[in-house]
Design a protein around this motif. Structure first.
Motif, PDB file in Angstrom:
ATOM      1  N   ASP A   4       2.166   3.043  -6.749  1.00 49.33           N
ATOM      2  CA  ASP A   4       1.621   4.323  -7.208  1.00 49.33           C
ATOM      3  C   ASP A   4       0.096   4.265  -7.228  1.00 49.33           C
ATOM      4  O   ASP A   4      -0.491   3.259  -7.628  1.00 49.33           O
ATOM      5  N   ARG A   5      -0.510   5.337  -6.767  1.00 46.89           N
ATOM      6  CA  ARG A   5      -1.967   5.477  -6.769  1.00 46.89           C
ATOM      7  C   ARG A   5      -2.330   6.653  -7.660  1.00 46.89           C
ATOM      8  O   ARG A   5      -1.494   7.507  -7.924  1.00 46.89           O
ATOM      9  N   ALA A  11       0.825  -1.212   0.000  1.00 50.65           N
ATOM     10  CA  ALA A  11       0.000   0.000   0.000  1.00 50.65           C
ATOM     11  C   ALA A  11       0.860   1.264   0.000  1.00 50.65           C
ATOM     12  O   ALA A  11       0.489   2.262  -0.611  1.00 50.65           O
TER      13      ALA A  11
END
Length: 54
Positions: free
Chosen positions: A35-36, A31
């Motif tokens: 990359d988000r 998490a």
């Protein structure tokens, strides 16, 4: 509810299976480093805490 009661099965500490503890750490690492759409993931060479030297 995170109050140390061992939600939901009342398990705490050594009663939590080792594989579950390992998977929790792996999930948290994933998490943090992936990359988000709303943020760039931390790179493995980035320190989690600032260095004491400054």
């Amino acid at each position: 509810m995170l109050n140390g009661s061992g939600y939901s099965m009342g398990l705490r500490g050594e009663k939590i299976p080792l594989i579950a503890r390992i998977m929790a750490v792996a999930n948290a690492y994933s998490a943090i480093t992936i990359d988000r759409p709303y943020r760039t993931g931390w790179r493995p060479n980035m320190p989690f805490l600032p260095s004491p030297q400054g």
